[in-house]
Design a protein around this motif. Structure first.
Motif, PDB file in Angstrom:
ATOM      1  N   TRP A 276      10.088   2.940  13.880  1.00 22.61           N
ATOM      2  CA  TRP A 276      11.075   2.676  12.828  1.00 22.61           C
ATOM      3  C   TRP A 276      10.616   3.216  11.476  1.00 22.61           C
ATOM      4  O   TRP A 276      11.444   3.545  10.624  1.00 22.61           O
ATOM      5  CB  TRP A 276      11.383   1.178  12.730  1.00 22.61           C
ATOM      6  N   LYS A 277       9.322   3.326  11.264  1.00 17.90           N
ATOM      7  CA  LYS A 277       8.844   3.783   9.956  1.00 17.90           C
ATOM      8  C   LYS A 277       9.251   5.235   9.678  1.00 17.90           C
ATOM      9  O   LYS A 277       9.392   5.631   8.538  1.00 17.90           O
ATOM     10  CB  LYS A 277       7.319   3.634   9.880  1.00 17.90           C
TER      11      LYS A 277
ATOM     12  N   ARG B 179      12.120   6.569  10.682  1.00 13.83           N
ATOM     13  CA  ARG B 179      13.575   6.751  10.629  1.00 13.83           C
ATOM     14  C   ARG B 179      14.103   6.809   9.198  1.00 13.83           C
ATOM     15  O   ARG B 179      15.007   7.587   8.893  1.00 13.83           O
ATOM     16  CB  ARG B 179      14.251   5.629  11.421  1.00 13.83           C
ATOM     17  N   PHE B 180      13.602   5.935   8.337  1.00 11.19           N
ATOM     18  CA  PHE B 180      14.146   5.880   6.978  1.00 11.19           C
ATOM     19  C   PHE B 180      13.083   6.218   5.949  1.00 11.19           C
ATOM     20  O   PHE B 180      13.160   5.796   4.796  1.00 11.19           O
ATOM     21  CB  PHE B 180      14.756   4.497   6.725  1.00 11.19           C
ATOM     22  N   VAL B 181      12.079   6.993   6.391  1.00  9.83           N
ATOM     23  CA  VAL B 181      10.937   7.255   5.523  1.00  9.83           C
ATOM     24  C   VAL B 181      11.334   7.865   4.177  1.00  9.83           C
ATOM     25  O   VAL B 181      10.822   7.489   3.124  1.00  9.83           O
ATOM     26  CB  VAL B 181       9.884   8.129   6.260  1.00  9.83           C
ATOM     27  N   ASP B 182      12.305   8.780   4.204  1.00 12.00           N
ATOM     28  CA  ASP B 182      12.702   9.413   2.947  1.00 12.00           C
ATOM     29  C   ASP B 182      13.424   8.436   2.023  1.00 12.00           C
ATOM     30  O   ASP B 182      13.345   8.557   0.802  1.00 12.00           O
ATOM     31  CB  ASP B 182      13.622  10.609   3.218  1.00 12.00           C
ATOM     32  N   SER B 183      14.113   7.475   2.609  1.00 14.54           N
ATOM     33  CA  SER B 183      14.908   6.578   1.769  1.00 14.54           C
ATOM     34  C   SER B 183      14.034   5.665   0.917  1.00 14.54           C
ATOM     35  O   SER B 183      14.440   5.233  -0.157  1.00 14.54           O
ATOM     36  CB  SER B 183      15.877   5.749   2.617  1.00 14.54           C
ATOM     37  N   TYR B 184      12.812   5.396   1.368  1.00 15.86           N
ATOM     38  CA  TYR B 184      11.902   4.591   0.537  1.00 15.86           C
ATOM     39  C   TYR B 184      11.569   5.333  -0.761  1.00 15.86           C
ATOM     40  O   TYR B 184      11.482   4.734  -1.836  1.00 15.86           O
ATOM     41  CB  TYR B 184      10.612   4.267   1.301  1.00 15.86           C
ATOM     42  N   ASP B 185      11.372   6.636  -0.655  1.00 15.64           N
ATOM     43  CA  ASP B 185      11.110   7.417  -1.861  1.00 15.64           C
ATOM     44  C   ASP B 185      12.285   7.330  -2.836  1.00 15.64           C
ATOM     45  O   ASP B 185      12.102   7.114  -4.027  1.00 15.64           O
ATOM     46  CB  ASP B 185      10.893   8.901  -1.501  1.00 15.64           C
ATOM     47  N   VAL B 186      13.471   7.529  -2.314  1.00 13.93           N
ATOM     48  CA  VAL B 186      14.651   7.550  -3.191  1.00 13.93           C
ATOM     49  C   VAL B 186      14.881   6.176  -3.813  1.00 13.93           C
ATOM     50  O   VAL B 186      15.189   6.044  -5.003  1.00 13.93           O
ATOM     51  CB  VAL B 186      15.896   7.995  -2.397  1.00 13.93           C
ATOM     52  N   GLU B 187      14.715   5.158  -2.988  1.00 14.30           N
ATOM     53  CA  GLU B 187      14.874   3.777  -3.435  1.00 14.30           C
ATOM     54  C   GLU B 187      13.942   3.462  -4.604  1.00 14.30           C
ATOM     55  O   GLU B 187      14.363   2.923  -5.646  1.00 14.30           O
ATOM     56  CB  GLU B 187      14.553   2.857  -2.239  1.00 14.30           C
ATOM     57  N   LEU B 188      12.691   3.806  -4.441  1.00 16.80           N
ATOM     58  CA  LEU B 188      11.722   3.424  -5.455  1.00 16.80           C
ATOM     59  C   LEU B 188      11.845   4.313  -6.695  1.00 16.80           C
ATOM     60  O   LEU B 188      11.611   3.862  -7.824  1.00 16.80           O
ATOM     61  CB  LEU B 188      10.311   3.478  -4.866  1.00 16.80           C
TER      62      LEU B 188
ATOM     63  N   ARG C 296       0.834  -1.208   0.000  1.00 13.97           N
ATOM     64  CA  ARG C 296       0.000   0.000   0.000  1.00 13.97           C
ATOM     65  C   ARG C 296       0.870   1.260   0.000  1.00 13.97           C
ATOM     66  O   ARG C 296       0.624   2.219  -0.742  1.00 13.97           O
ATOM     67  CB  ARG C 296      -0.864  -0.022   1.261  1.00 13.97           C
ATOM     68  N   ASP C 297       1.904   1.246   0.795  1.00 15.56           N
ATOM     69  CA  ASP C 297       2.758   2.422   0.923  1.00 15.56           C
ATOM     70  C   ASP C 297       3.496   2.696  -0.393  1.00 15.56           C
ATOM     71  O   ASP C 297       3.613   3.847  -0.828  1.00 15.56           O
ATOM     72  CB  ASP C 297       3.753   2.209   2.064  1.00 15.56           C
ATOM     73  N   HIS C 298       3.984   1.648  -1.035  1.00 11.52           N
ATOM     74  CA  HIS C 298       4.669   1.848  -2.320  1.00 11.52           C
ATOM     75  C   HIS C 298       3.685   2.310  -3.396  1.00 11.52           C
ATOM     76  O   HIS C 298       4.038   3.098  -4.273  1.00 11.52           O
ATOM     77  CB  HIS C 298       5.362   0.544  -2.760  1.00 11.52           C
ATOM     78  N   THR C 299       2.459   1.819  -3.333  1.00 10.02           N
ATOM     79  CA  THR C 299       1.437   2.257  -4.292  1.00 10.02           C
ATOM     80  C   THR C 299       1.185   3.759  -4.147  1.00 10.02           C
ATOM     81  O   THR C 299       1.190   4.516  -5.130  1.00 10.02           O
ATOM     82  CB  THR C 299       0.132   1.469  -4.063  1.00 10.02           C
ATOM     83  N   ARG C 300       0.989   4.197  -2.923  1.00  3.83           N
ATOM     84  CA  ARG C 300       0.814   5.622  -2.649  1.00  3.83           C
ATOM     85  C   ARG C 300       1.996   6.432  -3.169  1.00  3.83           C
ATOM     86  O   ARG C 300       1.842   7.487  -3.790  1.00  3.83           O
ATOM     87  CB  ARG C 300       0.666   5.841  -1.143  1.00  3.83           C
ATOM     88  N   ARG C 301       3.186   5.903  -2.900  1.00  9.78           N
ATOM     89  CA  ARG C 301       4.419   6.587  -3.287  1.00  9.78           C
ATOM     90  C   ARG C 301       4.440   6.812  -4.811  1.00  9.78           C
ATOM     91  O   ARG C 301       4.742   7.899  -5.290  1.00  9.78           O
ATOM     92  CB  ARG C 301       5.557   5.669  -2.854  1.00  9.78           C
ATOM     93  N   ILE C 302       4.147   5.755  -5.555  1.00  7.44           N
ATOM     94  CA  ILE C 302       4.229   5.856  -7.016  1.00  7.44           C
ATOM     95  C   ILE C 302       3.118   6.746  -7.568  1.00  7.44           C
ATOM     96  O   ILE C 302       3.330   7.508  -8.512  1.00  7.44           O
ATOM     97  CB  ILE C 302       4.193   4.433  -7.632  1.00  7.44           C
ATOM     98  N   GLU C 303       1.967   6.701  -6.944  1.00  9.82           N
ATOM     99  CA  GLU C 303       0.841   7.507  -7.443  1.00  9.82           C
ATOM    100  C   GLU C 303       0.903   8.959  -6.981  1.00  9.82           C
ATOM    101  O   GLU C 303       0.449   9.848  -7.698  1.00  9.82           O
ATOM    102  CB  GLU C 303      -0.493   6.875  -6.983  1.00  9.82           C
TER     103      GLU C 303
END
Lengths: 336, 336, 336, 336
Positions: free
Chosen positions: C271-272, C274-283, C15-22
């Motif tokens: 923990w969510k 702590r690296f929240v920005d890195s998920y954006d960059v990763e994807l 769900r989180d990655h879906t939101r990120r991409i959209e």
């Protein structure tokens, strides 16, 4: 009452303690000096302690009727004999580390002091008197739950050629061995040493850095990084991880500077500056106890345990990662 | 040589200095005490200075043949007379601040000391002896180019009801007035005071916080926030902005604690803890100078200049934002 | 070009990655969803990706003609099959960790990708994309000489009952295993685990804390404290000790607060965050590589090595302090 | 919905926003470009926005049927006309600062937007979107009692020859003027400027540093040090002193380094790096509001108030320490 002090050994540390007693502290006066090089003693007398008598031997100094208490600041191999002489004479005795060069020697001192029946010896583990460690102990004792781990580091910018691998234990780790026992109110049960890649700045006879892993009776795991060619400074780190929080040894007070694209605080480079205040507190403590005919602070027993622990760590250095058990004799009632 | 000291005024600070000289410092002994409440003096004698003689008046104490030097720790309004008596007697005199309650009074002391021809008076501006300010001065003198601005703050958690608006100058800012002159090696030429919104924690007769803006001869602009109901702690901040960098007064050494979702270091709440070490250094400096029959450290002139500057700041408080000029008389040769 | 993405698994991370991409990233759009619970997929479609088609199986989603690239966000045990299907279909595939639940499974993926002849798989080791670790790597690569030691810690405030001892490796240490390999550009050769006294806050099936000691090919010694009931926060520490300096992972940016006798900065507890920005960059990195028909960032090989290393660490947990060797197969040319 | 954007002015900032919309953000696409130097627009089109049409004038771009929203990135003197044209066309408009070169011009924009009846304009005060300022605002709004004082500093390492004294207000302080109003939810009522000793690094036509003293309606006292030849870095400081605590703007995240007798973190030297992330957030916010046909964030009113305040500060610069009152017109309902 002013305690009349005799100093055996007038090298760097003996001279410094003499200055301290004459110029900084209250309650003591230097009445006797002795050195294996007699003119070293007379020079120091002329410079800092004009009222002192110079004795040809440490034994003569200990025996002098007007000497109330003794500071043993001579070379390490002579400590045991002088301390035993002081105990024999019933005089309070401050002994720079090591208490003796072998655990056996330290044991003999413990036995002599136990036979005497009351404390006379203080060993020069000055870190227990450092304001930072004392602040840390207050927090550890009251604020973070049971200690579980200690992460520590002892770093020097550089060491001379004669500093070889075992000295990382005897000259460097020895401070952590004592101060962490005191900090945790605990004893060690095993030691292991692991060797990281050697720094290109370490000379041939020195494995540097090293990591010493200690386990305590209460189950605390201690890791101490010893890195004596770290280049950047004399840096002592200590972090205690407890069940409900983590407390760190304070950094020395320093001016923060914004300059050249950097926000920085200086790190000390000379070990003598790091604990300079603690020598004053340590020796003042000795003077106060000596005035009452006794000793406080780090005891013969602490010196003995440090020697046993050091020996196990050196064995661990030689054992390629093996875990070396540490077994202590029963603690005499005097030191409980 | 041991300096024989007489202490006038045996309240909190007189008692503390007595303890200091008897129990901590070297080179001095308390031989005389005096207090407007005689039993206060005898009580202190019994507790800390058994060899001291108690005198009915400060004047008698100053005149006593075996008193080498005098500590004036009595109530502020009496300082001027005792200091003048000590100068008259040619005896070194340490005077707690204020040197006098008026600039005129301080001027009379300066004139008496100039007439005497050599320094005898040290004023109790202990911050000059604080390790942090000394570190800061070293950096400011050598490492950041010409100072251009100072941003400072003097915060107390709370003050009692009797602390009213002008006391923010006389009791609080007075420390910054002196220590910043010393830090910058400069004098003030004007003062302005601006009043932010009053804190709801300030009582009716106190405008709190206040911001004092000072300009120096060299053009440095100093802003000092005075906030004596800041609630959170006793906090002294000082940042010097120079042409090539910015240096900040060190924070007191403290254990860093990771606990309860926070990385924290404690802030002191009691002003007595903040500069506790500097009192030792200050008084040791007095003892050493007194042994030579003179005085060093903050002088009568410094006390006089602080009084003139304080008066201008109080005038600025009353002038609704106006810039009040500060004019100093010529500095006598004795103080250059 | 907009990459058309299919997401397998629509739980929290899917769900989180879906939101990120959209809603956040550029260059991608969600065209397909699949979940073992079909209504989970349709719910997510309705909420965030109205244009997406819901497929009954992950295999069907992978096979769909308009799906350019696949995100595998389903439960760990299903990862291997979906990733192999994506490779088979020649489609770029982002796989949340673990790549497979066994080293054998990860090996099969590596072999399939090697057989394919170019990279298609990115494993979700997001820390490599964290701004702090990237700053640290820049300094380590250029500014502190050869790394000799790493001191790290991975702390959680608390864990649920089902988190048992081996999960400290598979769920927690796995991040350090990958990111430190990347940070040091090195591989592990041995592992040892030591167990400090158990925290009273750890439940019965969990040894907590643990210390994992790793040695690398280049001789670097890594110690990682894993402490998942530390109470105080989610705290990631990493310090690299080099021959000429020591660099530390930045603390997250935070407001410093002076309040209640304390100077503090908040520590995260979730923990969510702590690296929240890195998920954006990763994807975003995945989207850019997928647009070119390939993958970058953490590879199948990295996932495979992490699996082998994890297995050795779990063996070390079970071996009471023994040092367990770690042997890697030869690295295929594709991953050099 | 994808918002179709036209960019007027394709210099540094226009180019950067074009890249941002095409390569980083979601929800927008560049369909139109215009520059007073036509080949600048076509070059940018070729490089980053191949689908864009280049228009000979900004007015033509605003009028183009497929342009949904406008970014005004041209030279400051042209802003007013383009923003008025966008309002006239009923199109959302993002305008880089200044909104207009005079308060009168800004007033005309406010009036046009009020006449339009809903918000269309966002002014490029990006600091409101900075993560650090947002963290600070959260703490200020909830955790330190009523704000009483703000101590701020805006420092650049150096400025070019053409940067003269009033630019310290228009180009530098302008950011604090806006962000502190937002942070405090307050307006200014007076300004005073004091000039410290001029840095030897300042050129002849620039008084540097300067201190601007602002008072707000609620009585908060703000002091902002502007020092644009501070040499050491680009450094933004902001500390809010409240009735029950003090909160400070976070320092940018940085690696701590122990090296060369110093513990240091880097300070940025290029202003473009300091708020780089906030430009992304700012423009994403514009895209989201523009998709709904409106604007959010810093408004025309904010731009107008900033212009009035700036004018008062420049008057204060010229008034040798006088306190200059700041009077605002009544705030239209649209901006409440």
């Amino acid at each position: 009452m002013t305690v009349r002090i005799g100093v055996i050994g007038t090298g760097m540390i003996g001279r410094d303690h003499t200055r301290r007693i004459e110029k900084v502290l209250t309650g003591g006066t230097i009445v006797a000096l002795s050195d294996s090089v007699p003119e070293a003693a007379t020079n120091l007398r002329d410079e800092l302690a004009p009222a002192a008598v110079c004795y040809p031997t440490g034994e003569a100094l200990v025996a002098a009727a007007d000497v109330d208490a003794v500071l043993v600041c001579s070379t390490g191999s002579t400590h045991e004999a002088y301390v035993l002489a002081a105990i024999e004479a019933g005089k309070p005795c401050f002994c720079e580390k090591p208490l003796a060069t072998t655990a056996e020697g330290a044991r003999r001192i413990v036995e002599a002091e136990v036979a005497h029946g009351s404390r006379l010896v203080q060993v020069g583990f000055m870190r227990r008197y450092d304001a930072g460690y004392r602040m840390l102990k207050t927090v550890v004792d009251s604020g973070i739950g049971a200690p579980l781990m200690v992460h520590a580091a002892h770093r020097n910018p550089t060491v001379p050629e004669q500093y070889v691998t075992p000295m990382a234990i005897h000259d460097t780790l020895i401070h952590e061995i004592d101060v962490l026992r005191w900090l945790l109110d605990d004893d060690y049960v095993s030691a292991q040493v692991v060797f990281p890649k050697r720094s290109r700045h370490a000379h041939a006879k020195l494995a540097d850095p090293q990591i010493v892993l200690l386990e305590t009776e209460k189950g605390v795991r201690v890791d101490v990084e010893i890195f004596v060619n770290c280049r950047y400074g004399y840096d002592i780190q200590c972090q205690v991880v407890g069940e409900e929080g983590i407390a760190s040894l304070p950094e020395p007070m320093a001016v923060a500077l914004r300059q050249n694209a950097s926000l920085s605080t200086p790190i000390l480079t000379d070990w003598k500056d790091r604990f300079v205040d603690s020598y004053d507190v340590e020796l003042q403590d000795f003077l106060m106890a000596a005035a009452a005919g006794t000793a406080s602070g780090p005891s013969s027993w602490d010196g003995y345990v440090a020697a046993i622990t050091s020996d196990a760590c050196v064995e661990a250095q030689e054992s390629q990662g093996a875990i070396v058990p540490i077994t202590l004799p029963e603690r005499p009632t005097l030191y409980r």
